[in-house]
Design an enzyme around this catalytic site. Structure first.
Site, mmCIF file in Angstrom:
data_model
loop_
_atom_site.group_PDB
_atom_site.id
_atom_site.type_symbol
_atom_site.label_atom_id
_atom_site.label_comp_id
_atom_site.label_asym_id
_atom_site.label_seq_id
_atom_site.Cartn_x
_atom_site.Cartn_y
_atom_site.Cartn_z
ATOM 1 N N GLU A 45 1.975 33.116 0.658
ATOM 2 C CA GLU A 45 1.270 32.061 -0.074
ATOM 3 C C GLU A 45 0.384 31.195 0.809
ATOM 4 O O GLU A 45 -0.555 30.569 0.312
ATOM 5 C CB GLU A 45 2.297 31.183 -0.793
ATOM 6 C CG GLU A 45 3.143 31.962 -1.819
ATOM 7 C CD GLU A 45 4.262 31.130 -2.402
ATOM 8 O OE1 GLU A 45 4.380 29.944 -2.007
ATOM 9 O OE2 GLU A 45 5.019 31.645 -3.244
ATOM 10 N N ASN A 79 1.243 31.218 8.040
ATOM 11 C CA ASN A 79 2.566 31.124 8.660
ATOM 12 C C ASN A 79 3.715 31.204 7.656
ATOM 13 O O ASN A 79 4.874 30.973 8.018
ATOM 14 C CB ASN A 79 2.699 29.849 9.507
ATOM 15 C CG ASN A 79 1.940 29.960 10.822
ATOM 16 O OD1 ASN A 79 1.914 31.022 11.434
ATOM 17 N ND2 ASN A 79 1.311 28.865 11.236
ATOM 18 N N ASP A 114 -3.849 42.817 10.655
ATOM 19 C CA ASP A 114 -3.077 42.556 11.872
ATOM 20 C C ASP A 114 -2.520 41.134 11.931
ATOM 21 O O ASP A 114 -1.499 40.890 12.557
ATOM 22 C CB ASP A 114 -3.954 42.819 13.097
ATOM 23 C CG ASP A 114 -4.437 44.256 13.144
ATOM 24 O OD1 ASP A 114 -3.584 45.159 13.106
ATOM 25 O OD2 ASP A 114 -5.659 44.471 13.201
ATOM 26 N N GLY A 115 -3.193 40.190 11.263
ATOM 27 C CA GLY A 115 -2.772 38.790 11.337
ATOM 28 C C GLY A 115 -1.392 38.552 10.765
ATOM 29 O O GLY A 115 -0.606 37.768 11.304
ATOM 30 N N GLY A 154 -5.990 44.855 5.288
ATOM 31 C CA GLY A 154 -6.788 43.694 5.651
ATOM 32 C C GLY A 154 -8.165 44.103 6.123
ATOM 33 O O GLY A 154 -8.543 45.276 6.076
ATOM 34 N N GLY A 197 -9.075 43.541 9.280
ATOM 35 C CA GLY A 197 -8.806 44.081 10.611
ATOM 36 C C GLY A 197 -7.532 44.897 10.571
ATOM 37 O O GLY A 197 -6.454 44.349 10.321
#
Length: 326
Positions: free
Chosen positions: A3, A6, A29-30, A59, A61
């Site tokens: 949501e 982090n 990747d994030g 994503g 990336g």
């Protein structure tokens, strides 16, 4: 579903991992970066980090997914073909060890990275192209062309610990999930670095962070693997490190896996758990055309073979980057 930023990090830090055999991330990747750091922030991080992780590219990336696909020695794949390949690997339950790199920031924060650390041109393209996220991976092409139009020079100091000569190792995928501790060579083993016999490398089984071990007691409040190759940021780098004379750069890029994006084969010599940082930097003075050529040839991993005088590649165990530009 995630949501906010982090959110995944908070979830895996607090959740009961015994409910699952593995964690699979459908994203770029994030999100995997958040998951890994959440695992290493847990009180039981040594057990938690052995949880097998999977990635399905979803994503803009998808560099780790492209790297994993490459390690299977399959022909290059993009988009839906890459998703299909990673899904097939997940269905087969194949796992391999993965290097993690400990990163200490000037803010005293420590984070763990599995993919890369970028400064200068590459970082600017990544950050400035966020506004084009809706176009998917094309955002990086748009960002690259815009940044080329007004090429910047970045001042900084770079130093690194060269990797000792060694025989390249082929990364292999285990045959089943979970990966047994003794199913691949050197797992759970320690090797002395040639530069200092008190610095050891520990290969944790299963998910397999590669870290450096402290010789002094570990701080009580520090979670995650300890390390000893990095001197305190307030202190000079050790004498046996190499200090780069130049202070004007166009980019500095440290790669821990083979791909920087689905179509950027940035570190052709990298494998999932080779224990090396593949450090590339481009010195100031390169033309826009030469830099564009560099990235175009990077699609097939040919950028190291074109003889660009401004590009330097080193295989290292650790490095320090001190930006001088604001």
């Amino acid at each position: 579903s995630v949501e906010h930023q982090n959110h995944a990090r908070d979830l895996v830090r607090e959740t009961d991992l015994s409910q699952w055999d593995a964690l699979v991330i459908l994203s770029g990747d994030g999100l995997l970066f958040e998951v890994l750091n959440g695992l290493l922030e847990r009180e039981d991080w040594e057990e938690a980090i052995q949880t097998p992780l999977g990635i399905l590219p979803g994503g803009s990336g998808n560099a780790l997914a492209a790297s994993v696909h490459h390690y299977t020695k399959s022909p290059p794949a993009w988009g839906k073909e890459l998703l299909l390949s990673c899904g097939f690997l997940l269905c087969k339950g194949l796992v391999t060890r993965l290097d993690l790199v400990s990163v200490h920031l000037a803010s005293s924060q420590r984070i763990f990275s599995f993919l890369s650390l970028a400064w200068g041109f590459v970082a600017d393209v990544d950050i400035e192209s966020e506004k084009y996220r809706l176009v998917g991976p094309m955002r990086f092409l748009v960002g690259t062309l815009m940044r080329l139009a007004s090429l910047r020079v970045y001042q900084g100091r770079l130093a690194y610990l060269p990797a000792p000569p060694s025989t390249p190792q082929n990364s292999s995928l285990c045959s089943s999930l979970p990966c047994e501790p003794n199913s691949s060579p050197n797992q759970n083993s320690r090797h002395n670095h040639s530069t200092n016999s008190n610095h050891n490398t520990a290969h944790n089984s299963s998910n397999n962070a590669i870290t450096t071990m402290r010789t002094e007691p570990k701080p009580v409040n520090q979670k995650g693997p300890p390390d000893s190759l990095l001197a305190d940021l307030e202190q000079p780098v050790p004498e046996h490190w190499t200090v780069v004379n130049e202070e004007d750069f166009v980019l500095v890029l440290a790669m821990f896996q083979s791909h920087l994006a689905e179509d950027l084969f940035a570190a052709p010599g990298a494998t999932a758990d080779d224990g090396f940082i593949h450090l590339l930097y481009v010195r100031a003075g390169i033309s826009r055309l030469a830099l564009l050529t560099l990235f175009m040839t990077m699609e097939k991993g040919g950028h190291l073979a074109i003889g660009c005088p401004h590009l330097v590649y080193e295989r290292v165990k650790a490095f320090r980057l001190e930006p001088l530009s604001p």
